[in-house]
Design an enzyme around this catalytic site. Structure first.
Site, mmCIF file in Angstrom:
data_model
loop_
_atom_site.group_PDB
_atom_site.id
_atom_site.type_symbol
_atom_site.label_atom_id
_atom_site.label_comp_id
_atom_site.label_asym_id
_atom_site.label_seq_id
_atom_site.Cartn_x
_atom_site.Cartn_y
_atom_site.Cartn_z
ATOM 1 C CB VAL A 1 42.991 36.913 32.502
ATOM 2 C CG1 VAL A 1 41.706 37.259 33.222
ATOM 3 C CG2 VAL A 1 43.978 36.244 33.438
ATOM 4 C CB CYS A 2 46.061 33.582 28.911
ATOM 5 S SG CYS A 2 47.538 33.605 27.897
ATOM 6 C CB ILE A 3 43.841 36.986 24.728
ATOM 7 C CG1 ILE A 3 44.795 38.153 25.037
ATOM 8 C CG2 ILE A 3 42.539 37.127 25.498
ATOM 9 C CD1 ILE A 3 44.245 39.514 24.637
#
EC number: 1.7.1.7
Length: 325
Positions: free
Chosen positions: A173-175
């Site tokens: 969930v890290c962009i």
């Protein structure tokens, strides 16, 4: 420098010396305490809360409480230590956090672990916060991060950090890598390997763990502890809202720099997703331990150290044999 990630690597077995995998010891000494597994849930709001922190501590697992309930940290430390459990909290680097550290010392509160938790940890702000904590709470075990280079590891260790957290944006969930162009996404395992060459103290591999085998790989390439987010999300006990989609139960899971956590759309480097409901955390931890015991038996040893000595091959995305969800 070799570039590879978890799905690109297979560890090579050695002769097995145990009769049963149950003989293999998965425990790890990390700071002042010993824990059942070299695994820690991500200090994120959809993964960790106070109730879970208490359960993890009671059952000899490491945890790090997130830093998004600032007012609740002192009561949390008192509650945990009153129960004879260890306190492990997170801080940021804003000015008020310096006051918070001073307040802990003035109240005679000494959390066993403090994690300085920001996205880009190779910074003067983090170095100054390490010094602040070590000045006021010299006995506290300080974890600092996140970094992605040997230089970052070395500077934080030299400032007084007892452990560093390695990983810039490889999580599900890290962009960060998409929004900024920077990060260790896609080469997180190589980054751990690279950073381990400079590390004199323990490292936490943070992000990109998709399978239990990735835990063994992290240890092979230099991690002492492995931070896991999505694999610990969406359990019965997990924080986060449960929703039903097409007859299946899911729980929300979002990044620490997402607008869902921040409450605003500003400097967003995280996203939200729904993860299928997985049952109980105790069952997942048991399976994780059994899988790691199997890894140790394949490594030809009886404890985690044996994993550090095995050889490996780089197979470039072929370990799933095309069979991926």
């Amino acid at each position: 420098m070799k570039i590879f990630d978890y799905e690109d690597v297979q560890l090579i077995p050695n002769k097995c010396i145990v009769k049963s995998r149950s003989e293999c010891d998965t425990s790890v000494q990390f700071g002042p305490k010993r824990f059942k597994l070299p695994v820690v849930p991500a200090n994120m709001q959809t993964v960790m809360n106070e109730k879970l922190a208490e359960w993890f501590a009671e059952n000899d697992y490491f945890y790090i409480m997130h830093r998004f309930d600032e007012e609740g940290r002192i009561p949390f430390i008192k509650k945990m230590q009153d129960k004879g459990l260890f306190a492990s909290i997170s801080v940021g680097v804003k000015d008020k956090e310096y006051d918070f550290v001073r307040e802990l010392a003035e109240e005679g509160l000494k959390p066993e672990y403090i994690t300085i938790d920001i996205a880009h940890g190779h910074s003067e702000q983090v170095i100054n916060m390490i010094r602040q904590i070590k000045s006021y709470l010299p006995e506290t075990f300080v974890i600092a991060g996140n970094v992605g280079t040997p230089e970052g590891v070395r500077e934080l260790e030299n400032a007084g950090a007892d452990a560093t957290k390695v990983g810039i944006g490889p999580g599900r969930v890290c962009i960060t890598k998409i929004k900024t162009g920077f990060g260790t996404g896609g080469w997180q395992l190589a980054a751990i390997n690279h950073c381990s060459k400079a590390a004199r103290k323990p490292m936490i591999a943070d992000g990109g763990i998709r399978t239990h085998g990735d835990i063994a790989k992290s240890i092979r390439f230099g991690a002492s502890m492995v931070m896991v987010g999505s694999l610990f999300a969406a359990h019965e006990e997990s924080p986060g809202e449960t929703v039903e989609l097409d007859g299946k139960l899911y729980k929300e899971y979002f990044g620490s720099a997402s607008e869902f956590q921040k409450g605003e759309h500003k400097n967003v480097e995280g996203k939200k997703m729904f993860v299928e409901h997985k049952g109980t955390l105790a069952d997942t931890l048991t399976e994780m331990q059994q899988d790691l015991q199997s890894s140790i038996s394949y490594a030809g040893g009886k404890d985690l150290d044996s994993l550090r000595k095995v050889d490996y091959v780089i197979v470039r995305n072929s370990i799933f044999n095309g069979d991926r969800d």
